[in-house]
Scaffold this motif. Structure first.
Motif, PDB file in Angstrom:
ATOM      1  N   ALA A  67      40.682  -4.915  21.763  1.00 15.81           N
ATOM      2  CA  ALA A  67      40.582  -5.952  22.795  1.00 15.81           C
ATOM      3  C   ALA A  67      39.418  -6.896  22.510  1.00 15.81           C
ATOM      4  CB  ALA A  67      40.416  -5.308  24.167  1.00 15.81           C
ATOM      5  N   GLY A  68      38.336  -6.367  21.950  1.00 17.71           N
ATOM      6  CA  GLY A  68      37.214  -7.230  21.581  1.00 17.71           C
ATOM      7  C   GLY A  68      37.595  -8.221  20.496  1.00 17.71           C
ATOM      8  N   TYR A  69      38.364  -7.772  19.515  1.00 16.13           N
ATOM      9  CA  TYR A  69      38.824  -8.685  18.465  1.00 16.13           C
ATOM     10  C   TYR A  69      39.744  -9.766  19.042  1.00 16.13           C
ATOM     11  CZ  TYR A  69      37.036  -5.194  15.183  1.00 16.13           C
ATOM     12  OH  TYR A  69      36.242  -4.338  14.494  1.00 16.13           O
ATOM     13  N   GLN A  70      40.609  -9.382  19.966  1.00 15.40           N
ATOM     14  CA  GLN A  70      41.522 -10.356  20.574  1.00 15.40           C
ATOM     15  C   GLN A  70      40.757 -11.387  21.400  1.00 15.40           C
ATOM     16  OE1 GLN A  70      44.151  -7.719  22.667  1.00 15.40           O
ATOM     17  NE2 GLN A  70      45.497  -7.410  20.911  1.00 15.40           N
ATOM     18  N   ARG A  71      39.685 -10.957  22.055  1.00 15.48           N
ATOM     19  CA  ARG A  71      38.864 -11.909  22.810  1.00 15.48           C
ATOM     20  C   ARG A  71      38.208 -12.919  21.871  1.00 15.48           C
ATOM     21  NH1 ARG A  71      33.685 -11.955  23.215  1.00 15.48           N
ATOM     22  NH2 ARG A  71      33.502  -9.792  22.513  1.00 15.48           N
ATOM     23  N   LYS A  72      37.682 -12.440  20.751  1.00 18.54           N
ATOM     24  CA  LYS A  72      37.072 -13.352  19.786  1.00 18.54           C
ATOM     25  C   LYS A  72      38.111 -14.294  19.174  1.00 18.54           C
ATOM     26  CE  LYS A  72      33.360 -10.132  18.562  1.00 18.54           C
ATOM     27  NZ  LYS A  72      32.762  -9.303  17.472  1.00 18.54           N
ATOM     28  N   GLN A  73      39.326 -13.778  18.989  1.00 16.93           N
ATOM     29  CA  GLN A  73      40.407 -14.627  18.481  1.00 16.93           C
ATOM     30  C   GLN A  73      40.702 -15.762  19.454  1.00 16.93           C
ATOM     31  OE1 GLN A  73      44.099 -12.536  18.069  1.00 16.93           O
ATOM     32  NE2 GLN A  73      45.266 -14.374  17.599  1.00 16.93           N
ATOM     33  N   ALA A  74      40.732 -15.460  20.757  1.00 16.55           N
ATOM     34  CA  ALA A  74      41.003 -16.494  21.752  1.00 16.55           C
ATOM     35  C   ALA A  74      39.860 -17.505  21.818  1.00 16.55           C
ATOM     36  CB  ALA A  74      41.226 -15.856  23.125  1.00 16.55           C
ATOM     37  N   GLU A  75      38.626 -17.051  21.663  1.00 19.42           N
ATOM     38  CA  GLU A  75      37.486 -17.967  21.687  1.00 19.42           C
ATOM     39  C   GLU A  75      37.530 -18.944  20.517  1.00 19.42           C
ATOM     40  OE1 GLU A  75      34.126 -15.418  21.684  1.00 19.42           O
ATOM     41  OE2 GLU A  75      34.223 -14.965  23.834  1.00 19.42           O
ATOM     42  N   LEU A 159      43.677 -30.085   6.035  1.00 19.80           N
ATOM     43  CA  LEU A 159      43.980 -30.606   7.368  1.00 19.80           C
ATOM     44  C   LEU A 159      43.020 -30.000   8.391  1.00 19.80           C
ATOM     45  CD1 LEU A 159      45.862 -32.268   9.240  1.00 19.80           C
ATOM     46  CD2 LEU A 159      47.240 -30.179   9.484  1.00 19.80           C
ATOM     47  N   VAL A 160      42.391 -30.842   9.191  1.00 21.21           N
ATOM     48  CA  VAL A 160      41.478 -30.414  10.259  1.00 21.21           C
ATOM     49  C   VAL A 160      42.108 -30.806  11.593  1.00 21.21           C
ATOM     50  CG1 VAL A 160      39.169 -30.602  11.233  1.00 21.21           C
ATOM     51  CG2 VAL A 160      39.484 -30.718   8.753  1.00 21.21           C
ATOM     52  N   THR A 161      42.227 -29.810  12.504  1.00 20.80           N
ATOM     53  CA  THR A 161      42.825 -30.056  13.818  1.00 20.80           C
ATOM     54  C   THR A 161      41.848 -29.594  14.900  1.00 20.80           C
ATOM     55  OG1 THR A 161      45.035 -29.662  12.899  1.00 20.80           O
ATOM     56  CG2 THR A 161      44.809 -29.632  15.301  1.00 20.80           C
ATOM     57  N   GLN A 162      41.525 -30.478  15.820  1.00 22.75           N
ATOM     58  CA  GLN A 162      40.624 -30.166  16.923  1.00 22.75           C
ATOM     59  C   GLN A 162      41.360 -30.367  18.250  1.00 22.75           C
ATOM     60  OE1 GLN A 162      37.240 -29.023  17.390  1.00 22.75           O
ATOM     61  NE2 GLN A 162      38.222 -28.875  19.377  1.00 22.75           N
ATOM     62  N   PRO A 163      41.655 -29.257  18.962  1.00 21.69           N
ATOM     63  CA  PRO A 163      42.289 -29.419  20.277  1.00 21.69           C
ATOM     64  C   PRO A 163      41.350 -30.144  21.238  1.00 21.69           C
ATOM     65  CG  PRO A 163      42.459 -27.155  19.489  1.00 21.69           C
ATOM     66  CD  PRO A 163      41.483 -27.845  18.595  1.00 21.69           C
ATOM     67  N   ILE A 164      41.883 -31.090  21.972  1.00 16.91           N
ATOM     68  CA  ILE A 164      41.102 -31.829  22.970  1.00 16.91           C
ATOM     69  C   ILE A 164      41.516 -31.402  24.373  1.00 16.91           C
ATOM     70  CG2 ILE A 164      40.553 -34.119  23.873  1.00 16.91           C
ATOM     71  CD1 ILE A 164      40.964 -35.205  21.052  1.00 16.91           C
ATOM     72  N   TYR A 165      42.797 -31.399  24.638  1.00 14.43           N
ATOM     73  CA  TYR A 165      43.314 -30.961  25.932  1.00 14.43           C
ATOM     74  C   TYR A 165      44.665 -30.313  25.703  1.00 14.43           C
ATOM     75  CZ  TYR A 165      45.087 -30.995  30.700  1.00 14.43           C
ATOM     76  OH  TYR A 165      45.606 -30.625  31.905  1.00 14.43           O
ATOM     77  N   MET A 166      44.755 -29.034  26.079  1.00 14.95           N
ATOM     78  CA  MET A 166      45.993 -28.270  25.878  1.00 14.95           C
ATOM     79  C   MET A 166      46.625 -27.859  27.198  1.00 14.95           C
ATOM     80  SD  MET A 166      46.635 -27.897  22.586  1.00 14.95           S
ATOM     81  CE  MET A 166      46.055 -29.547  22.204  1.00 14.95           C
ATOM     82  N   GLY A 167      46.311 -28.572  28.267  1.00 11.80           N
ATOM     83  CA  GLY A 167      46.886 -28.250  29.567  1.00 11.80           C
ATOM     84  C   GLY A 167      46.274 -27.021  30.219  1.00 11.80           C
ATOM     85  N   GLY A 168      45.106 -26.589  29.755  1.00 14.09           N
ATOM     86  CA  GLY A 168      44.459 -25.395  30.305  1.00 14.09           C
ATOM     87  C   GLY A 168      44.898 -24.100  29.652  1.00 14.09           C
ATOM     88  N   LYS A 169      45.728 -24.177  28.597  1.00 15.11           N
ATOM     89  CA  LYS A 169      46.252 -22.972  27.959  1.00 15.11           C
ATOM     90  C   LYS A 169      45.155 -22.178  27.265  1.00 15.11           C
ATOM     91  CE  LYS A 169      50.104 -23.425  25.808  1.00 15.11           C
ATOM     92  NZ  LYS A 169      51.137 -23.788  24.810  1.00 15.11           N
ATOM     93  N   ILE A 170      44.254 -22.876  26.555  1.00 11.18           N
ATOM     94  CA  ILE A 170      43.207 -22.173  25.804  1.00 11.18           C
ATOM     95  C   ILE A 170      42.272 -21.440  26.757  1.00 11.18           C
ATOM     96  CG2 ILE A 170      41.238 -22.493  24.269  1.00 11.18           C
ATOM     97  CD1 ILE A 170      42.694 -24.791  22.980  1.00 11.18           C
ATOM     98  N   LYS A 171      41.879 -22.092  27.838  1.00 15.54           N
ATOM     99  CA  LYS A 171      41.000 -21.452  28.816  1.00 15.54           C
ATOM    100  C   LYS A 171      41.671 -20.227  29.444  1.00 15.54           C
ATOM    101  CE  LYS A 171      38.324 -22.358  32.999  1.00 15.54           C
ATOM    102  NZ  LYS A 171      37.959 -23.376  34.035  1.00 15.54           N
ATOM    103  N   ALA A 172      42.954 -20.362  29.760  1.00  7.32           N
ATOM    104  CA  ALA A 172      43.685 -19.243  30.364  1.00  7.32           C
ATOM    105  C   ALA A 172      43.780 -18.068  29.400  1.00  7.32           C
ATOM    106  CB  ALA A 172      45.078 -19.698  30.793  1.00  7.32           C
ATOM    107  N   PHE A 173      44.051 -18.342  28.127  1.00  8.56           N
ATOM    108  CA  PHE A 173      44.127 -17.267  27.147  1.00  8.56           C
ATOM    109  C   PHE A 173      42.774 -16.570  26.990  1.00  8.56           C
ATOM    110  CE2 PHE A 173      48.171 -18.965  25.179  1.00  8.56           C
ATOM    111  CZ  PHE A 173      48.882 -17.793  25.377  1.00  8.56           C
ATOM    112  N   ASN A 174      41.693 -17.335  27.036  1.00  7.33           N
ATOM    113  CA  ASN A 174      40.369 -16.730  26.955  1.00  7.33           C
ATOM    114  C   ASN A 174      40.096 -15.815  28.146  1.00  7.33           C
ATOM    115  OD1 ASN A 174      38.170 -17.742  24.749  1.00  7.33           O
ATOM    116  ND2 ASN A 174      39.808 -19.245  24.977  1.00  7.33           N
TER     117      ASN A 174
END
Length: 492
Positions: A67-75, A159-174
């Protein structure tokens, strides 16, 4: 005659005292020998060994690590991602931008001849006549200039990709992964409590059987002593053969009971060793198994349920699980919202067309943004979000039901503990009566005022009283452990 009876009483009393002294010295010697040969193991030591060696505890610890690894993956989703891609391709034909049949030399009117001649060939430095002598040369030069060698193609890029706004998905996954890590820790602690309860049950079973072994030995001594007395009486003609046979039956029953208790004690020691991860063939001598009385005390019967909910690991894990479903609903909602990401890349190819067509690596870069706006999905995304909301509501209702069951569980455990303690107090009172009844029966038998059957009845009642006291004592200890677990007060 009275002096003889007094002397006989004194001799019997002296024999009893000497026998009790021998038994006491034997116990003391056994204790000293045991303490010198094998270290005594406390209840806390058994708990710690079980927690270290239990396989399921190892699984729960690995789940916490996972679970700790998955949390770091989401971050990591907050940060830009960098990817490299490369390719090589071999083709069978070259690329040509013109068709040779469509290449026609340009004509003009020659005033000298009055004829239309072909254009002057600037590449060859020759004028091309109408007879077409140099037409092929001109067309082939144009053809060659517009034909490229593409047999071997190399291309690569970063290729470099920087998410700017994902509809709150990244925050929810974290949030989900943080809750998942906390849930894994709580479930690990809850599993530890289960292991401790199992170890405590095995520990107190050993203590109980050891006490019953001593009780069975004492009972065997009682019936053996009575058997010897009846044999002497039979020799003197004051007892019958039937009386001796009835006492012999009790002696045999006492031997069988002692054998069963000893076998059960060996097996219970092995079961405890297995829980603690110790070798089964090495006996574990427990610190409490030689005690005649355990520290039994009554806890207050009033329980604050709000504090119980805060301390219960399984309830807290369930509460976090409800929050996970709330975050999953946010993930479903994010698919209905626009997403924005910044992208940038550096890439190269061989051959390249940045300065004509050359068979060498040419580099370039590009920057931009990607915007995705869901427009119409025939209600698929909205229905998915509504289904996620229903899942969250279901978990809230299930949590309320579990809360009620926990309150019922705590109440039942408290009642059971109170009943066990009252039973223990009653067995202590019965024990004193049984001891006195046995003393009176033995004294009356020696005085010739009681039969052997009355003594056997008193001995059986004495055995039952002591056995019930041991059972009630162990039951209080086990009920105490279970009550501590369901109220979240189990310390380890």
């Amino acid at each position: 005659m009275q002096d003889y009876q007094k002397g006989d009483k004194f001799a019997r009393l002296l024999q009893i005292i000497i026998k009790d002294m021998k038994k006491t010295l034997t116990i003391i010697f056994a204790i000293l020998l045991t303490s010198s040969a094998v270290a005594q193991v406390t209840l806390d030591s058994c708990r710690n060994m079980a927690l270290r060696n239990n396989k399921q505890m190892g699984v729960e610890k690995l789940k916490v690590e996972q679970a700790g690894y998955q949390r770091k993956q989401a971050e990591a989703a907050y940060k830009p991602s960098i990817d490299f891609a490369g390719t090589y391709m071999h083709t069978g034909r070259n690329i040509s931008l013109v068709d040779i049949n469509n290449i026609t030399p340009t004509q003009f009117l020659n005033p000298a001849t009055g004829n239309y001649d072909f254009a002057f060939d600037a590449l060859a430095g020759l004028g091309i006549s109408i007879d077409g002598k140099y037409v092929d040369a001109v067309t082939h030069k144009v053809k060659d200039a517009l034909t490229f060698d593409t047999h071997n193609i190399f291309a690569a890029g970063i290729l470099v990709t920087q998410p700017i706004y994902m509809g709150g998905k990244i925050k929810a996954f974290n949030q989900i992964t943080k809750y998942a890590e906390q849930i894994a820790q709580l479930l690990r602690d809850n599993k530890a409590e289960d292991v401790i309860c199992e170890v405590d049950q095995a520990y107190w079973l050993v203590v109980s059987l050891k006490s019953k072994e001593r009780l069975a030995e004492s009972y065997l001594d009682l019936v053996t002593s009575l058997d010897n007395d009846v044999k002497k009486m039979l020799e003197q003609g004051v007892a019958t053969r039937a009386t001796l046979l009835s006492v012999d039956v009790k002696v045999n029953e006492a031997n069988v009971a002692l054998t069963k208790v000893r076998n059960g004690l060996v097996l219970s020691r092995m079961a405890l060793a297995q829980l603690c991860g110790e070798p089964l063939d090495e006996p574990m001598i427990l610190a409490d198994e030689l005690r005649t009385d355990l520290d039994v005390s009554l806890h207050p019967s009033t329980i604050n349920m709000s504090e119980v909910y805060n301390r219960r690991n399984d309830y807290n894990a369930l509460e976090l699980g409800v929050k996970v479903y709330d975050e999953k609903a946010k993930v479903a909602r994010s698919e209905m919202l626009p997403t924005i990401a910044a992208v940038g890349s550096v890439f190269t190819s061989n051959p390249h067309v940045y300065n004509g067509f050359k068979k060498e690596f040419g580099f370039n870069y590009a920057i931009g943004a990607v915007v995705k706006i869901p427009l119409w999905h025939w209600g698929g995304l909205s229905n998915k979000y509504k289904a996620a909301l229903v899942d969250a509501k279901i978990k809230h209702l299930e949590m309320e039901e579990v809360k009620e069951k926990i309150e019922l569980q705590v109440t039942q455990a408290n009642f059971k503990y109170q009943e066990a303690y009252k039973t223990y107090e009653a067995t202590k009172a019965n024990l004193a009566k049984a001891d006195e009844n046995l003393r009176i029966a033995q004294l009356a038998f020696r005085e010739g005022m009681a039969t052997s059957d009355e003594v056997l009845t008193a001995q059986t009642a004495w055995l039952m009283a002591h056995s019930e006291k041991i059972d009630a004592e162990i039951e209080v200890m086990m009920c105490d452990v279970y009550l501590s677990k369901v109220t979240g007060n189990l310390n380890y």
